[in-house]
Design a protein around this motif. Sequence first.
Motif, PDB file in Angstrom:
ATOM      1  N   UNK A  31      -0.762  -6.740   4.276  1.00  0.00           N
ATOM      2  CA  UNK A  31      -0.374  -7.983   3.623  1.00  0.00           C
ATOM      3  C   UNK A  31       0.511  -7.766   2.424  1.00  0.00           C
ATOM      4  N   UNK A  32       0.634  -6.488   2.022  1.00  0.00           N
ATOM      5  CA  UNK A  32       1.470  -6.198   0.854  1.00  0.00           C
ATOM      6  C   UNK A  32       2.449  -5.092   1.170  1.00  0.00           C
ATOM      7  N   UNK A  33       3.643  -5.227   0.624  1.00  0.00           N
ATOM      8  CA  UNK A  33       4.574  -4.112   0.721  1.00  0.00           C
ATOM      9  C   UNK A  33       4.123  -3.050  -0.286  1.00  0.00           C
ATOM     10  N   UNK A  36       3.556  -3.489  -4.191  1.00  0.00           N
ATOM     11  CA  UNK A  36       3.521  -4.916  -4.532  1.00  0.00           C
ATOM     12  C   UNK A  36       2.100  -5.446  -4.669  1.00  0.00           C
ATOM     13  N   UNK A  38      -1.138  -6.614  -6.265  1.00  0.00           N
ATOM     14  CA  UNK A  38      -1.507  -7.032  -7.618  1.00  0.00           C
ATOM     15  C   UNK A  38      -2.661  -6.184  -8.137  1.00  0.00           C
ATOM     16  N   UNK A  41      -6.229  -7.115  -7.022  1.00  0.00           N
ATOM     17  CA  UNK A  41      -6.539  -6.719  -5.651  1.00  0.00           C
ATOM     18  C   UNK A  41      -6.769  -5.210  -5.585  1.00  0.00           C
ATOM     19  N   UNK A  44     -10.150  -4.472  -6.989  1.00  0.00           N
ATOM     20  CA  UNK A  44     -11.225  -4.920  -6.101  1.00  0.00           C
ATOM     21  C   UNK A  44     -11.352  -3.975  -4.915  1.00  0.00           C
TER      22      UNK A  44
ATOM     23  N   UNK B  12      -5.542 -12.555   1.869  1.00  0.00           N
ATOM     24  CA  UNK B  12      -5.007 -11.900   0.669  1.00  0.00           C
ATOM     25  C   UNK B  12      -3.713 -11.187   1.042  1.00  0.00           C
ATOM     26  N   UNK B  13      -2.603 -11.826   0.750  1.00  0.00           N
ATOM     27  CA  UNK B  13      -1.309 -11.213   1.044  1.00  0.00           C
ATOM     28  C   UNK B  13      -0.367 -11.492  -0.121  1.00  0.00           C
ATOM     29  N   UNK B  14       0.761 -10.842  -0.081  1.00  0.00           N
ATOM     30  CA  UNK B  14       1.750 -11.081  -1.127  1.00  0.00           C
ATOM     31  C   UNK B  14       2.106 -12.553  -1.226  1.00  0.00           C
ATOM     32  N   UNK B  97     -14.769 -12.237  -8.386  1.00  0.00           N
ATOM     33  CA  UNK B  97     -13.446 -11.704  -8.690  1.00  0.00           C
ATOM     34  C   UNK B  97     -12.425 -12.796  -8.434  1.00  0.00           C
ATOM     35  N   UNK B  99      -9.490 -13.434  -7.113  1.00  0.00           N
ATOM     36  CA  UNK B  99      -8.448 -12.820  -6.304  1.00  0.00           C
ATOM     37  C   UNK B  99      -7.114 -13.465  -6.558  1.00  0.00           C
ATOM     38  N   UNK B 102      -2.772 -13.197 -10.870  1.00  0.00           N
ATOM     39  CA  UNK B 102      -1.989 -11.967 -11.041  1.00  0.00           C
ATOM     40  C   UNK B 102      -2.597 -11.135 -12.162  1.00  0.00           C
TER      41      UNK B 102
END
Lengths: 410, 102
Positions: A31-33, A36, A38, A41, A44, B12-14, B97, B99, B102
Amino acid sequence: MELEIPITPEAMAEAELRAFRRLVKSVRLPGFRPGKVPRKVFEATYGTAAITGEAVEDVVPEAYALAMREHALHPVERPHMEILEEVEGRPVRVKATVEVRPEIALGEYKGIAVEAPRTVVGDDDVERSLTALAKERATLVPVDRPAELGDVVTIDYRGTIAGEPFEGGEATGQVTELLEERFIPGFASGIAGMAVGDRRDVEARFPDEYPAAELAGKTASFAVTLHEVKRLELPQLDDAFAASISSNATLAELRDDLRRRLGDIAQARHRRIVGNLVMERLLAAHEVPLPRSMVDAEIAHLAREAAEGESEPSDSDREQFRVEAETRVKGTLLIEAIAKAEQIAATPADVKAELTSLARQYGQPPERIRAALGSNLVALMEGIVRTKTIEFLVENAAVAVHEETSAPRA
Amino acid sequence: MDARDVIVAPRITEKSMAEALHQQYTFTVHPHATKTQIRHAVEEIFKVDVVKVNTVNVRGKARSAARRGVRTSGKQSDFKKAVVTIKVGQKIELGGVNYFEQ
């Protein structure tokens, strides 16, 4: 010495941010490049400990360096760090145990009174060098007369002790200069007077201190056959000779040149002796607390040199080098202290000169030498400071010269 | 359907992270859940006021792989995604948390 260093929460937070930015580049989460993810996350997923641990690696040495600068301390080795107190896995106070360069109470180091010999170059010294040069250009001329000392002869010989041959006592067709000091006593003088084709038994006695114990002090009998006698013909000592063997045009100039060179050698030797004596005095006059780690490092260095990298030095070896190592460390610390007091430093010009001289030695361009040295440039500079400091000490020593006449053996 | 069967998991993704800044939270939901069901479920679980629900049926991507020289094909599961807009000033936290921050 021990030092307690506080670590502020701000410094820690900043270090954590930097640590996170570094770490995040390498994590891959769906889900993230890459890079990238955060921070929330990241934490966690991997926990905060990952970031904190990385941050500690950063912040502790930083705080340590800062503390060293603040207290103007000069550590001699890497510190041993210990975390005294932490809150939620974050260090608040750390303790650094480190050995520092000791403060040296410098006594008098100028005008040290020493007595040192200095060789005076006399006419005979110059003539002796000239003869040595002439010998290099000598020609061998066969002569038809009995051998004399100083001739070059071709001989066979076979030596026996009480009728028994011994090792190394035999040779055939050996060409040698017939000089008494080149052989065991009696040998050369025994051959002198023989004519070509003669056979003679020569008695010679091995000196008592002869290296081969089984021969020392024994009298040997050599059966010698003389095949050829040649005379060493030295070239005419004139301007032409001077021009051929050196860049000097005349013999007088060559003589002056030799005299100057011998004088330089004598002067260098004199200064070296003075330097050593002054250092000896200073070492004796100063009490310097020696950092254990420096001594240990020096011992290890000496032992390695002695063993030529054969094996790890044993404890007994280490003990053996202790005194020498302590003297060296003490000398180094003293010289450093004096250099600091006198503000002796390696200037860029010094470094350049040293590089140029090294370059000439190795036959490579100075830039190449510099590149090869890399971080060892610091060591080079330390060496320069050391040399300059010793020169300074020699300049400032009160030297009582007593002059000697005989030339130092080249 | 129970609220926790309607909402399967947060996504949970960008992209969802970026949208969370604008009060839009994304979840994987039950394939048969309606917008109304999703609205009630989110309000019940997270105690927030839902302004708007957008849904989309996501088709799983086709996947194929060579196994022992034989080409096999398949696809990832389809699922339903819901983007829930909540009232300004409210926020959603998961397992203590946050999520979506930022």
